[in-house]
Design a protein around this motif. Structure first.
Motif, PDB file in Angstrom:
ATOM      1  N   SER A  94       0.809  -1.217   0.000  1.00 58.32           N
ATOM      2  CA  SER A  94       0.000   0.000   0.000  1.00 58.32           C
ATOM      3  C   SER A  94       0.841   1.266   0.000  1.00 58.32           C
ATOM      4  O   SER A  94       0.346   2.353  -0.273  1.00 58.32           O
ATOM      5  N   ALA A  95       2.151   1.146   0.287  1.00 53.74           N
ATOM      6  CA  ALA A  95       3.041   2.305   0.302  1.00 53.74           C
ATOM      7  C   ALA A  95       3.601   2.617  -1.077  1.00 53.74           C
ATOM      8  O   ALA A  95       4.316   3.608  -1.240  1.00 53.74           O
ATOM      9  N   ARG A  96       3.306   1.770  -2.070  1.00 53.98           N
ATOM     10  CA  ARG A  96       3.773   2.007  -3.435  1.00 53.98           C
ATOM     11  C   ARG A  96       2.596   1.826  -4.370  1.00 53.98           C
ATOM     12  O   ARG A  96       2.077   0.719  -4.523  1.00 53.98           O
ATOM     13  N   LYS A  97       2.176   2.897  -5.031  1.00 54.59           N
ATOM     14  CA  LYS A  97       0.980   2.805  -5.873  1.00 54.59           C
ATOM     15  C   LYS A  97       0.978   3.869  -6.958  1.00 54.59           C
ATOM     16  O   LYS A  97       1.632   4.917  -6.840  1.00 54.59           O
ATOM     17  N   PHE A  98       0.248   3.580  -8.011  1.00 49.97           N
ATOM     18  CA  PHE A  98      -0.026   4.564  -9.047  1.00 49.97           C
ATOM     19  C   PHE A  98      -1.431   4.273  -9.577  1.00 49.97           C
ATOM     20  O   PHE A  98      -1.625   3.718 -10.643  1.00 49.97           O
ATOM     21  N   ARG A  99      -2.416   4.631  -8.731  1.00 48.48           N
ATOM     22  CA  ARG A  99      -3.810   4.459  -9.119  1.00 48.48           C
ATOM     23  C   ARG A  99      -4.245   5.670  -9.938  1.00 48.48           C
ATOM     24  O   ARG A  99      -4.006   6.813  -9.553  1.00 48.48           O
ATOM     25  N   ILE A 100      -4.902   5.387 -11.054  1.00 42.81           N
ATOM     26  CA  ILE A 100      -5.254   6.493 -11.939  1.00 42.81           C
ATOM     27  C   ILE A 100      -6.464   6.138 -12.790  1.00 42.81           C
ATOM     28  O   ILE A 100      -6.686   4.971 -13.128  1.00 42.81           O
ATOM     29  N   PHE A 101      -7.254   7.155 -13.086  1.00 42.56           N
ATOM     30  CA  PHE A 101      -8.248   7.078 -14.162  1.00 42.56           C
ATOM     31  C   PHE A 101      -8.051   8.326 -15.006  1.00 42.56           C
ATOM     32  O   PHE A 101      -8.125   9.444 -14.503  1.00 42.56           O
ATOM     33  N   CYS A 102      -7.782   8.136 -16.290  1.00 47.73           N
ATOM     34  CA  CYS A 102      -7.409   9.266 -17.143  1.00 47.73           C
ATOM     35  C   CYS A 102      -8.067   9.129 -18.510  1.00 47.73           C
ATOM     36  O   CYS A 102      -8.148   8.029 -19.076  1.00 47.73           O
ATOM     37  N   VAL A 103      -8.527  10.251 -19.032  1.00 48.38           N
ATOM     38  CA  VAL A 103      -9.028  10.363 -20.399  1.00 48.38           C
ATOM     39  C   VAL A 103      -8.248  11.499 -21.062  1.00 48.38           C
ATOM     40  O   VAL A 103      -8.138  12.596 -20.496  1.00 48.38           O
ATOM     41  N   GLN A 104      -7.686  11.231 -22.267  1.00 51.72           N
ATOM     42  CA  GLN A 104      -6.834  12.226 -22.924  1.00 51.72           C
ATOM     43  C   GLN A 104      -7.139  12.288 -24.422  1.00 51.72           C
ATOM     44  O   GLN A 104      -6.382  11.794 -25.257  1.00 51.72           O
ATOM     45  N   PRO A 105      -8.282  12.876 -24.810  1.00 55.57           N
ATOM     46  CA  PRO A 105      -8.641  12.941 -26.237  1.00 55.57           C
ATOM     47  C   PRO A 105      -7.658  13.807 -27.021  1.00 55.57           C
ATOM     48  O   PRO A 105      -7.089  14.770 -26.499  1.00 55.57           O
ATOM     49  N   GLU A 106      -7.485  13.444 -28.295  1.00 56.63           N
ATOM     50  CA  GLU A 106      -6.493  14.107 -29.141  1.00 56.63           C
ATOM     51  C   GLU A 106      -7.006  14.216 -30.570  1.00 56.63           C
ATOM     52  O   GLU A 106      -7.653  13.296 -31.083  1.00 56.63           O
ATOM     53  N   VAL A 107      -6.710  15.334 -31.212  1.00 61.17           N
ATOM     54  CA  VAL A 107      -6.962  15.516 -32.642  1.00 61.17           C
ATOM     55  C   VAL A 107      -5.624  15.440 -33.359  1.00 61.17           C
ATOM     56  O   VAL A 107      -4.671  16.130 -32.981  1.00 61.17           O
ATOM     57  N   ARG A 108      -5.573  14.603 -34.398  1.00 62.88           N
ATOM     58  CA  ARG A 108      -4.310  14.367 -35.094  1.00 62.88           C
ATOM     59  C   ARG A 108      -4.362  14.825 -36.544  1.00 62.88           C
ATOM     60  O   ARG A 108      -5.399  14.711 -37.206  1.00 62.88           O
ATOM     61  N   TYR A 109      -3.212  15.315 -37.018  1.00 59.22           N
ATOM     62  CA  TYR A 109      -3.038  15.639 -38.433  1.00 59.22           C
ATOM     63  C   TYR A 109      -2.013  14.684 -39.022  1.00 59.22           C
ATOM     64  O   TYR A 109      -0.930  14.490 -38.457  1.00 59.22           O
ATOM     65  N   TRP A 110      -2.356  14.087 -40.177  1.00 64.06           N
ATOM     66  CA  TRP A 110      -1.505  13.090 -40.820  1.00 64.06           C
ATOM     67  C   TRP A 110      -0.856  13.670 -42.066  1.00 64.06           C
ATOM     68  O   TRP A 110      -1.520  14.263 -42.907  1.00 64.06           O
ATOM     69  N   PHE A 111       0.456  13.461 -42.192  1.00 63.10           N
ATOM     70  CA  PHE A 111       1.205  13.994 -43.327  1.00 63.10           C
ATOM     71  C   PHE A 111       1.117  13.090 -44.552  1.00 63.10           C
ATOM     72  O   PHE A 111       1.432  13.517 -45.659  1.00 63.10           O
ATOM     73  N   SER A 127      -7.836  11.523 -12.478  1.00 60.33           N
ATOM     74  CA  SER A 127      -7.917  11.357 -11.037  1.00 60.33           C
ATOM     75  C   SER A 127      -6.824  10.373 -10.641  1.00 60.33           C
ATOM     76  O   SER A 127      -6.646   9.345 -11.307  1.00 60.33           O
ATOM     77  N   TYR A 128      -6.086  10.649  -9.546  1.00 59.32           N
ATOM     78  CA  TYR A 128      -4.903   9.843  -9.259  1.00 59.32           C
ATOM     79  C   TYR A 128      -4.691   9.685  -7.754  1.00 59.32           C
ATOM     80  O   TYR A 128      -5.196  10.454  -6.933  1.00 59.32           O
ATOM     81  N   ASN A 129      -3.906   8.662  -7.429  1.00 59.80           N
ATOM     82  CA  ASN A 129      -3.500   8.363  -6.051  1.00 59.80           C
ATOM     83  C   ASN A 129      -2.104   7.746  -6.165  1.00 59.80           C
ATOM     84  O   ASN A 129      -1.962   6.608  -6.620  1.00 59.80           O
ATOM     85  N   TYR A 130      -1.073   8.499  -5.759  1.00 56.99           N
ATOM     86  CA  TYR A 130       0.306   8.143  -6.093  1.00 56.99           C
ATOM     87  C   TYR A 130       1.188   8.140  -4.852  1.00 56.99           C
ATOM     88  O   TYR A 130       1.095   9.034  -4.007  1.00 56.99           O
ATOM     89  N   ALA A 131       2.051   7.118  -4.749  1.00 55.56           N
ATOM     90  CA  ALA A 131       3.002   7.070  -3.634  1.00 55.56           C
ATOM     91  C   ALA A 131       4.174   6.166  -3.999  1.00 55.56           C
ATOM     92  O   ALA A 131       4.006   5.171  -4.717  1.00 55.56           O
ATOM     93  N   LEU A 132       5.354   6.515  -3.500  1.00 54.23           N
ATOM     94  CA  LEU A 132       6.535   5.663  -3.572  1.00 54.23           C
ATOM     95  C   LEU A 132       6.855   5.148  -2.176  1.00 54.23           C
ATOM     96  O   LEU A 132       6.648   5.854  -1.187  1.00 54.23           O
ATOM     97  N   LYS A 133       7.371   3.942  -2.096  1.00 53.24           N
ATOM     98  CA  LYS A 133       7.616   3.329  -0.800  1.00 53.24           C
ATOM     99  C   LYS A 133       8.596   4.136   0.046  1.00 53.24           C
ATOM    100  O   LYS A 133       8.499   4.195   1.270  1.00 53.24           O
ATOM    101  N   SER A 134       9.537   4.803  -0.615  1.00 48.38           N
ATOM    102  CA  SER A 134      10.542   5.591   0.105  1.00 48.38           C
ATOM    103  C   SER A 134      10.073   7.012   0.432  1.00 48.38           C
ATOM    104  O   SER A 134      10.794   7.777   1.064  1.00 48.38           O
TER     105      SER A 134
END
Length: 222
Positions: A94-111, A127-134
């Motif tokens: 429980s001292a080391r975690k990277f809990r996340i829910f993320c949405v990252q929409p993107e518009v792309r242009y193609w060459f 939304s995130y919950n982050y910790a390192l053991k140290s």
């Protein structure tokens, strides 16, 4: 001047001319036929507006983050990407975690008309919950403030993996800015609340090595 005239004829043929009529180019050939050959869903060459790409990011899986993305071709040179990232578990403790829910929409242009090099602009919310053991503290997006908000630029390259261009391999990298409102807790089981802070982040906000499969539900491969 002739090049501008030809471009206008092509645009008119694409957006105005009915399917059973023809726009004549300067050389007397059927311009609409050539336009269809480039942009039609029945063509194996050219981006079309009926292509959906489903993919997943191996870099995120390497961090135990479940992810899936859908990319839709809205124009011969543009597509819209909608990725989702979710991680509900701790890393063995429980001292080391990277809990996340993320949405990252993107518009792309193609060459290029099919795959190849692209650039894009994206926004994100997480939304995130982050910790390192140290670490002394655990960091979690504040319940009283906004979640992580992000805006950035991206670039990448996509390679087809088969002749029909159904399977593909994509490399991408994004950089941007994020605004964070987060709470700090002592990084121990049921650690007490410490304080609420605001931070700004500039740097890499996306890295991807993705495998995808393309679906054309209105006919033909790209």
């Amino acid at each position: 001047y002739m090049q501008v005239r030809m471009l206008m004829i092509l645009l008119c043929a694409l957006f105005v001319t009915p399917n059973d009529s023809y726009a004549k180019g300067g050389n007397g050939e059927d311009t609409l036929h050539h336009v269809k050959w480039i942009f039609s869903p029945d063509s194996r060459i050219g981006r079309n507006s009926h292509s959906l790409l489903l993919k997943t990011n191996a870099v995120a899986w390497g961090m135990a983050v479940i992810n899936v993305a859908a990319e839709y071709d809205i124009w011969p040179a543009f597509s819209v990407l909608l990725p989702f990232y979710y991680s509900p578990a701790d890393y063995f403790t429980s001292a080391r975690k990277f809990r996340i829910f993320c949405v990252q929409p993107e518009v792309r242009y193609w060459f290029r008309q099919v795959d190849g090099l692209f650039t894009g602009v994206h926004i994100g919310v997480a939304s995130y919950n982050y910790a390192l053991k140290s670490s002394t503290y655990r960091y979690q997006n504040s319940d009283t403030g906004a979640p992580l908000l992000n805006v950035g630029l991206a670039a990448g390259y996509r390679l087809p993996l088969d002749k029909k261009q159904r399977w593909c391999l994509e490399f991408s990298l994004g950089v941007g800015y994020a605004s964070l409102n987060y709470d700090r807790f002592f990084n121990i089981p049921n650690g007490a609340y410490v304080d609420t802070r605001h931070g700004n982040f500039f740097g890499i906000d996306h890295a991807g090595i993705s495998v995808g499969y393309r679906i054309d539900w209105k006919g033909g491969g790209r």
